[in-house]
Scaffold this active site. Structure first.
Site, PDB file in Angstrom:
ATOM      1  N   CYS A 126       0.972  -1.325  -0.129  1.00 52.92           N
ATOM      2  CA  CYS A 126       0.104   0.142  -0.035  1.00 52.92           C
ATOM      3  C   CYS A 126       0.796   1.377   0.332  1.00 52.92           C
ATOM      4  O   CYS A 126       0.516   1.840  -0.811  1.00 52.92           O
ATOM      5  CB  CYS A 126      -0.457  -0.276   0.847  1.00 52.92           C
ATOM      6  SG  CYS A 126      -0.011  -0.284   3.018  1.00 52.92           S
ATOM      7  N   HIS A 234      -2.759   5.952   4.623  1.00 55.84           N
ATOM      8  CA  HIS A 234      -0.508   6.495   4.766  1.00 55.84           C
ATOM      9  C   HIS A 234      -1.063   8.025   4.556  1.00 55.84           C
ATOM     10  O   HIS A 234      -1.186   8.073   3.303  1.00 55.84           O
ATOM     11  CB  HIS A 234      -0.386   5.383   4.519  1.00 55.84           C
ATOM     12  CG  HIS A 234      -0.257   4.054   4.670  1.00 55.84           C
ATOM     13  ND1 HIS A 234      -1.398   3.690   6.018  1.00 55.84           N
ATOM     14  CD2 HIS A 234       0.036   2.481   4.341  1.00 55.84           C
ATOM     15  CE1 HIS A 234      -1.874   2.711   6.234  1.00 55.84           C
ATOM     16  NE2 HIS A 234      -1.229   1.954   5.018  1.00 55.84           N
TER      17      HIS A 234
END
Ligand SMILES: NC(=O)c1ccc[n+]([C@@H]2O[C@H](COP(=O)([O-])OP(=O)(O)OC[C@H]3O[C@@H](n4cnc5c(N)ncnc54)[C@H](OP(=O)(O)O)[C@@H]3O)[C@@H](O)[C@H]2O)c1
Length: 329
Positions: A126, A234
């Site tokens: 990711c 994130h």
């Protein structure tokens, strides 16, 4: 398409089902798959209830595509079994990413490498996906030499257990711990396990995967990965040194013209990307674009994306869409 979602009861699996529905993926039969603990549970997709099945049953149903997000061990053991019966697997775990016989794909960057012969395709980590989405167009324009990245990663990147740990801590409930320390009001410089060189596995993924995706090992990446108590997505502070000089207006223009990237960058209005606003979005958001004044040809920027969306489910489904659209499955 007969589509199996392996890990359908997990954080990524649930988002996969949502994204498949939103994008109206051409599913004729859905096969939700999870561990033996979940067999028989009901999953609702487009208003219809489906029973969760185990891996063996799913293989026997010979799906056209299997979207895997059930951990590396499950992928290593089961992806080849699906491939053997003719299923094309798109895998979210780290099991196959650095295998030289498997493709590692971010569709906007390198979907063209895919062929009909690819039966197990890897989805990058990711943190890697959101970083390369912003780096690839800049690399093409100015040629990267070195990247230094520090991540600020959400608990959703660890899975349901970690989200529960944070929620329990906020509610003052003692419960199962996903991390070795409290995560609320904390920052853990520790994502995934430590390797012998002192880096974590997550940091080494950030160092190695971009070179494979961009098919170029002339640049290097140095990473520090940190877990923080956010749930939306994130964030990454990225410092990039290029061989060639740039001007900031061109960088902003290039990034804003890149499909899947949104520039949010205006210090006059306090405009910059934040995980709380990236949550549930498919795009990668880039801001705080500025020159590193300490050395030539070097840029600083801040990159945010929903790790469960573009960092996992959306990217996986974009790969599957590419396979279908190009008759590769
Ligand atoms: N979270 C992220 O941001 C992210 C991003 C990219 C990639 N990934 C990767 O995606 C995978 C799943 O992550 P997650 O965050 O969704 O984890 P999670 O919330 O813990 O969910 C794990 C899923 O895998 C299933 N599963 C576990 N062991 C299994 C087994 N032996 N056989 C069949 N199914 C099994 C679980 O089923 P039960 O409910 O029955 O236990 C559940 O559906 C991991 O490989 C992770 O590295 C995660």
């Amino acid at each position: 398409m007969k589509v199996a979602v392996v890990g359908a009861t997990g954080m990524v699996g649930e988002v996969m089902l949502k994204v498949l529905e939103e994008r109206n993926f051409p599913i004729t039969e859905l096969i939700p798959v999870a561990s033996e603990r979940s067999v028989g549970k009901t999953i609702t997709y487009k208003g219809t209830d489906y029973k969760v099945v185990g891996l063996e049953t799913a293989v026997s149903m010979r799906p056209d595509i299997a979207l895997f997000s059930a951990g590396g061990g499950t992928s290593l053991e089961w992806a080849p079994k699906f491939a053997e019966v003719g299923t094309t697997v798109v895998d979210n775990s780290s099991a196959w990413r650095m295998d030289p016989t498997k493709k590692l794909v971010v569709p906007e960057i390198n979907a063209n490498v895919l062929t009909k012969a690819d039966k197990i395709i890897a989805n990058p980590n990711c943190s890697t996906i959101q970083m390369v989405m912003a780096l690839a167009p800049l690399h093409n324009a100015y040629k990267m030499k070195r990247v230094v990245v520090s991540t600020y990663q959400s608990v959703s990147g660890t899975g349901v257990k970690a989200v529960r740990q944070l929620e329990n801590e906020i509610a003052g409930i003692e419960g199962e711990m996903a991390y070795p320390y409290p995560i609320g009001r904390n920052a853990l410089p520790h994502c995934d396990v430590f390797e012998e060189n002192g880096y974590t596995k997550e940091e080494m993924k950030l160092a190695k995967e971009p070179q494979k995706i961009m098919d170029d090992n002339t640049f290097s990446v140095s990473a520090t990965a940190v877990r923080i108590p956010t749930a939306g997505g994130h964030s990454e502070s990225v410092n990039v040194e290029f061989e060639n000089d740039f001007n900031l207006a061109d960088v902003r223009k290039l990034l804003s013209e890149t499909p899947g990237v949104v520039v949010q960058d205006n210090t006059d209005t306090n405009t910059y990307p934040m995980p709380i606003y990236a949550h549930d979005k498919d795009e990668v958001f880039v801001g705080r674009i500025r020159r590193d004044e300490t050395q030539p040809n070097t840029l600083n920027m801040w990159i945010v994306a929903d790790n469960l969306r573009k960092g996992a489910a959306t990217n996986t489904i974009q790969i599957a869409e590419y396979l279908v659209e190009n008759n590769l499955v």
